[in-house]
Each structure stands twice: as C-alpha cells, then as structure tokens.
Design a protein around this motif. Structure first.
Motif, PDB file in Angstrom:
ATOM      1  N   MET A 350       0.824  -1.209   0.000  1.00 36.60           N
ATOM      2  CA  MET A 350       0.000   0.000   0.000  1.00 36.60           C
ATOM      3  C   MET A 350       0.856   1.256   0.000  1.00 36.60           C
ATOM      4  O   MET A 350       0.538   2.243  -0.679  1.00 36.60           O
ATOM      5  CB  MET A 350      -0.945  -0.009   1.205  1.00 36.60           C
ATOM      6  N   HIS A 351       1.959   1.243   0.758  1.00 41.29           N
ATOM      7  CA  HIS A 351       2.830   2.416   0.815  1.00 41.29           C
ATOM      8  C   HIS A 351       3.471   2.712  -0.537  1.00 41.29           C
ATOM      9  O   HIS A 351       3.817   3.861  -0.836  1.00 41.29           O
ATOM     10  CB  HIS A 351       3.911   2.220   1.875  1.00 41.29           C
ATOM     11  N   LEU A 352       3.614   1.672  -1.368  1.00 48.22           N
ATOM     12  CA  LEU A 352       4.143   1.858  -2.707  1.00 48.22           C
ATOM     13  C   LEU A 352       3.072   2.336  -3.684  1.00 48.22           C
ATOM     14  O   LEU A 352       3.370   2.591  -4.861  1.00 48.22           O
ATOM     15  CB  LEU A 352       4.769   0.553  -3.212  1.00 48.22           C
ATOM     16  N   GLY A 353       1.845   2.444  -3.199  1.00 48.35           N
ATOM     17  CA  GLY A 353       0.767   2.982  -4.025  1.00 48.35           C
ATOM     18  C   GLY A 353      -0.034   1.963  -4.785  1.00 48.35           C
ATOM     19  O   GLY A 353      -0.871   2.330  -5.632  1.00 48.35           O
ATOM     20  N   TYR A 354       0.156   0.668  -4.490  1.00 47.53           N
ATOM     21  CA  TYR A 354      -0.593  -0.357  -5.202  1.00 47.53           C
ATOM     22  C   TYR A 354      -1.971  -0.542  -4.554  1.00 47.53           C
ATOM     23  O   TYR A 354      -2.142  -0.327  -3.353  1.00 47.53           O
ATOM     24  CB  TYR A 354       0.191  -1.666  -5.230  1.00 47.53           C
ATOM     25  N   PRO A 355      -2.969  -0.968  -5.320  1.00 44.85           N
ATOM     26  CA  PRO A 355      -4.355  -0.928  -4.834  1.00 44.85           C
ATOM     27  C   PRO A 355      -4.724  -2.080  -3.914  1.00 44.85           C
ATOM     28  O   PRO A 355      -4.169  -3.174  -3.996  1.00 44.85           O
ATOM     29  CB  PRO A 355      -5.167  -0.995  -6.131  1.00 44.85           C
ATOM     30  N   VAL A 356      -5.684  -1.808  -3.045  1.00 44.18           N
ATOM     31  CA  VAL A 356      -6.316  -2.841  -2.224  1.00 44.18           C
ATOM     32  C   VAL A 356      -7.823  -2.669  -2.341  1.00 44.18           C
ATOM     33  O   VAL A 356      -8.317  -1.590  -2.675  1.00 44.18           O
ATOM     34  CB  VAL A 356      -5.902  -2.760  -0.731  1.00 44.18           C
ATOM     35  N   ARG A 357      -8.518  -3.728  -2.074  1.00 44.81           N
ATOM     36  CA  ARG A 357      -9.974  -3.685  -2.034  1.00 44.81           C
ATOM     37  C   ARG A 357     -10.384  -3.399  -0.598  1.00 44.81           C
ATOM     38  O   ARG A 357     -10.097  -4.180   0.304  1.00 44.81           O
ATOM     39  CB  ARG A 357     -10.580  -5.010  -2.503  1.00 44.81           C
ATOM     40  N   ARG A 358     -11.018  -2.289  -0.360  1.00 50.55           N
ATOM     41  CA  ARG A 358     -11.446  -1.903   0.973  1.00 50.55           C
ATOM     42  C   ARG A 358     -12.739  -2.603   1.321  1.00 50.55           C
ATOM     43  O   ARG A 358     -13.622  -2.744   0.481  1.00 50.55           O
ATOM     44  CB  ARG A 358     -11.637  -0.382   1.041  1.00 50.55           C
ATOM     45  N   GLY A 359     -12.854  -3.043   2.573  1.00 44.78           N
ATOM     46  CA  GLY A 359     -14.099  -3.656   3.012  1.00 44.78           C
ATOM     47  C   GLY A 359     -15.231  -2.657   3.038  1.00 44.78           C
ATOM     48  O   GLY A 359     -15.033  -1.446   3.008  1.00 44.78           O
ATOM     49  N   ASP A 360     -16.440  -3.154   3.050  1.00 40.51           N
ATOM     50  CA  ASP A 360     -17.601  -2.260   3.161  1.00 40.51           C
ATOM     51  C   ASP A 360     -17.604  -1.600   4.535  1.00 40.51           C
ATOM     52  O   ASP A 360     -17.243  -2.224   5.539  1.00 40.51           O
ATOM     53  CB  ASP A 360     -18.901  -3.057   2.991  1.00 40.51           C
ATOM     54  N   ILE A 361     -18.020  -0.333   4.591  1.00 37.46           N
ATOM     55  CA  ILE A 361     -18.091   0.405   5.841  1.00 37.46           C
ATOM     56  C   ILE A 361     -19.528   0.819   6.085  1.00 37.46           C
ATOM     57  O   ILE A 361     -20.194   1.379   5.219  1.00 37.46           O
ATOM     58  CB  ILE A 361     -17.192   1.660   5.805  1.00 37.46           C
ATOM     59  N   ALA A 362     -20.029   0.504   7.268  1.00 41.94           N
ATOM     60  CA  ALA A 362     -21.422   0.812   7.592  1.00 41.94           C
ATOM     61  C   ALA A 362     -21.661   2.308   7.514  1.00 41.94           C
ATOM     62  O   ALA A 362     -20.866   3.112   8.020  1.00 41.94           O
ATOM     63  CB  ALA A 362     -21.762   0.288   8.982  1.00 41.94           C
ATOM     64  N   GLY A 363     -22.774   2.699   6.904  1.00 35.51           N
ATOM     65  CA  GLY A 363     -23.164   4.105   6.899  1.00 35.51           C
ATOM     66  C   GLY A 363     -22.465   4.954   5.868  1.00 35.51           C
ATOM     67  O   GLY A 363     -22.629   6.165   5.849  1.00 35.51           O
ATOM     68  N   VAL A 364     -21.652   4.340   4.991  1.00 42.48           N
ATOM     69  CA  VAL A 364     -20.937   5.108   3.966  1.00 42.48           C
ATOM     70  C   VAL A 364     -21.475   4.720   2.605  1.00 42.48           C
ATOM     71  O   VAL A 364     -21.534   3.537   2.248  1.00 42.48           O
ATOM     72  CB  VAL A 364     -19.417   4.834   4.029  1.00 42.48           C
ATOM     73  N   ASN A 365     -21.905   5.700   1.828  1.00 44.26           N
ATOM     74  CA  ASN A 365     -22.383   5.463   0.481  1.00 44.26           C
ATOM     75  C   ASN A 365     -21.421   6.102  -0.524  1.00 44.26           C
ATOM     76  O   ASN A 365     -21.112   7.270  -0.425  1.00 44.26           O
ATOM     77  CB  ASN A 365     -23.772   6.073   0.291  1.00 44.26           C
ATOM     78  N   ASP A 366     -20.939   5.295  -1.460  1.00 44.37           N
ATOM     79  CA  ASP A 366     -20.030   5.830  -2.476  1.00 44.37           C
ATOM     80  C   ASP A 366     -20.824   6.597  -3.541  1.00 44.37           C
ATOM     81  O   ASP A 366     -21.954   6.277  -3.823  1.00 44.37           O
ATOM     82  CB  ASP A 366     -19.246   4.683  -3.150  1.00 44.37           C
TER      83      ASP A 366
END
Length: 366
Positions: A350-366
């Motif tokens: 992650m520190h090198l800038g490569y992507p991760v899939r973030r888990g779902d977060i309650a109460g947050v709408n993209d």
C-alpha cells in the motif's frame, strides 16, 4: 552570584528533585483479583494463545518475536493492563498495524468468552497484582511534550507515532482504549524484559505528563468506522485470472516476490492464487483484489481444499512476512512447490501505491 544565592538555588533544585521523585514513588492502591478461570478455561486459553498469539508475541509471552509485538508478561503492563487495555486490541485489533481483531463479530476466530478468558489467562500467568488507575485526563504542555517525544521516543516509536522497533503510539484504536494514566505509567515504568526503559529515571514527572498530553492530543476527532462483513470466497473463486498465463516470477532468495512484480502480473491478468494469511478480520477491512482469507493459524486440511498445486501461489501478511513465511513453509512441506511470499507485505504494498480492495463500511455510500 553570592554564596547565599548559590545556596538558595541548590536548595530549590533539591526540592524540585524530591518533589519529582515523590510523584513517581506514590504507592498505588491495589485492586482485587479478577475472576479465577476453571481448569478447562485455562487449558483452552493456553491453547488459543499458542495458536493465535505465539507467532508474534513469543511462545513464552516474551514479545518481539515478530513485528515488534509487545511483551504480554511485562510487570508494568500486566499490573495496569487488565482488562480493557489487553482485551480490546485482542478483540478489535489495531488499525494500521499488524495486529488484527480476533473476535468473531469482526471476522476473527474467537468468541467473546474466549477473548475474555485469554485476557485473564495472560494475567494469571504473569502473576502480578492489579493496581488502581485513574481515568482522569493527564494535563501537560502539548508543545513541550511533542519536543520531548521527538527527542526521546521517535527513534523507536516513529516521528508520527507509527511504530518502528516499538509499538505504534498514535494509533487511533490504541488511544481510544488506553487511558491517560495507562499511557503515563508505561512511560514512567517502562516494559520490563523489553527495550522499553523506565523513563522515570531520565525524565521529570512534568515531561512525562507533557508527552502523555501530546499523545492524547492525537486522538482528537477520532471517528470509528464499522466494517460490514463480506461473504468469504468459495473455492471456485480461489484462482485469479483462471485463463491467464503463468506469471513466472523471478523469486528473491527462492521465496519472495516483489510488490512491483506482483502488481505487474495482476495487471497483465496472470493466473495465480493469492493468500491473505492475516486474521480474517483484517481481510474484511482491506485486502489485495482476488486474495482469499487463509489465516496462518488455520487447519491446513480444511484450508487447502480447492487450491491446486500447479498454480502459482503468493501469500502475504502485514508482519511484513512472518505469518506468510509460516504459511508457505507449511504448504511446501505438503508438496506445494509453486509458492512465494510478498516481500514488502501488504503495508509495503500500500505504501508503494498499489491498490487494495477496501471492506464495506457501515453508513458510507459511495
């Protein structure tokens, strides 16, 4: 300056020193012991410790086995840390560190009762009395505390409190669960049997207050995010890019693949299996796209089902390699030769800038 002035100055300095030492030497009230575990509860707790904790904290709770995990038998910790200061990081982890959450409600392997029993087992094994600590804030000069922190603490704990050879001190979950007095006592008394010295011998009581106040100031504006647990992948989903070519990695020391090479292979749709060897709760929070949860403590007879031996396997953890090394060595002992470990770990990834899939977060709408 006159002899009288010199005498008054010396007297004042002696008085200040005595007052400072008195602040450190005040006798604390002892609390009654917690509930006693049954023989069966102790047996299960001991087994759970070896299964889930020993890899990083050491077989004998000595700490710093991997990832600079703290000692779980230090006197100053065990007389001040039971229960919440040990229980909460065990249950919910330390976000941004290698410590994942082991409570089943966040995706971990232990029940609520098992986490409590393991906490009490650690206390019983240490054999120290519990001391009574105030929950009141420790007041101090934050600017002075930052200066002393950078001079005294940053070499081990990091300029931003991110942790280097010592634990992360400005971690939000740690600040949320640790009282000011708990933090102050750790600075004052150190952690016996570890590199953390007792700073009561080198810092004034005022400066220890100042550092405590500075650390506490970093918890302002904390907003906790609650993940929504995802369904775990099924065996049909274990292989990434099923119809892709083999990545043919050039492994470092016959074991390790670099983040750049793994990212290039994923972008080129190469065929492989990605194993996230951390506790499953942190897979739920964030993982490399396509990785399956494959915790280091799992029963291989159950977890290898559905994983072929003729596909390149890459394992990663956040230690940055301890859990992944442990897992790959176990797989190699079972004849899985197409195996590798991510050299930088997921934090390095992650520190090198490569992507991760973030888990779902309650109460947050993209």
């Amino acid at each position: 300056m006159s002899k009288i002035s010199n005498g008054l100055l010396a007297s004042a300095l002696i008085t200040i020193t005595l007052l400072s030492n008195m602040a450190f030497s005040q006798e604390r009230e002892r609390r009654s012991p917690p509930r006693k575990l049954t023989a069966e509860q102790s047996r299960v707790a001991a087994s759970n410790y070896q299964k889930y904790c020993a890899l990083c904290h050491g077989e004998n709770r000595e700490g710093h086995k991997n990832d600079h995990a703290p000692s779980l038998r230090s006197k100053s910790l065990m007389e001040s840390g039971v229960a919440h200061q040990i229980l909460r990081p065990m249950q919910y982890g330390r976000e941004g560190t290698a410590m994942g959450g082991y409570l089943n409600e966040v995706g971990g392997p232990m029940t609520l009762a098992e986490t409590w029993n393991l906490t009490y087992w650690l206390f019983e094994q240490a054999g120290y009395d519990r001391l009574k600590f105030s929950t009141n804030p420790v007041l101090g000069d934050i600017k002075r505390g930052e200066k002393v922190y950078q001079e005294t603490c940053a070499s081990c704990h990091g300029k931003q409190g991110e942790g280097i050879t010592g634990p992360a001190l400005m971690n939000q979950s740690a600040l949320a669960h640790n009282t000011d007095e708990f933090i102050r006592y750790a600075i004052q008394e150190g952690r016996q049997g570890t590199p953390m010295q007792a700073f009561k011998n080198t810092l004034s009581a005022a400066d220890i207050d100042n550092i405590t106040a500075f650390l506490r100031s970093k918890s302002m504006g904390l907003v906790e995010e609650k993940p929504v647990l995802r369904a775990l992948p099924e065996p049909k989903d274990y292989i990434v890019n099923k119809h892709g070519d083999d990545p043919n990695f050039d492994l470092k020391d016959g074991m390790y693949v670099l983040s750049k090479d793994l990212n290039d292979a994923l972008n080129a749709k190469k065929k492989m299996v990605l194993l996230d060897t951390r506790v499953t709760s942190v897979w739920q929070t964030a993982h490399i796209e396509g990785a399956i949860p494959f915790p280091y403590y799992a029963d291989l007879d159950e977890t290898v089902a559905g994983i072929p031996k003729d596909v390149q396997i890459v394992a990663y953890c956040s230690c940055p390699r301890a859990a992944a090394d442990h897992t790959i060595n176990r797989l190699r002992a079972r004849g899985y030769t197409r195996t590798a470990v991510l050299w930088e770990g997921i934090f390095g990834w992650m520190h090198l800038g490569y992507p991760v899939r973030r888990g779902d977060i309650a109460g947050v709408n993209d």
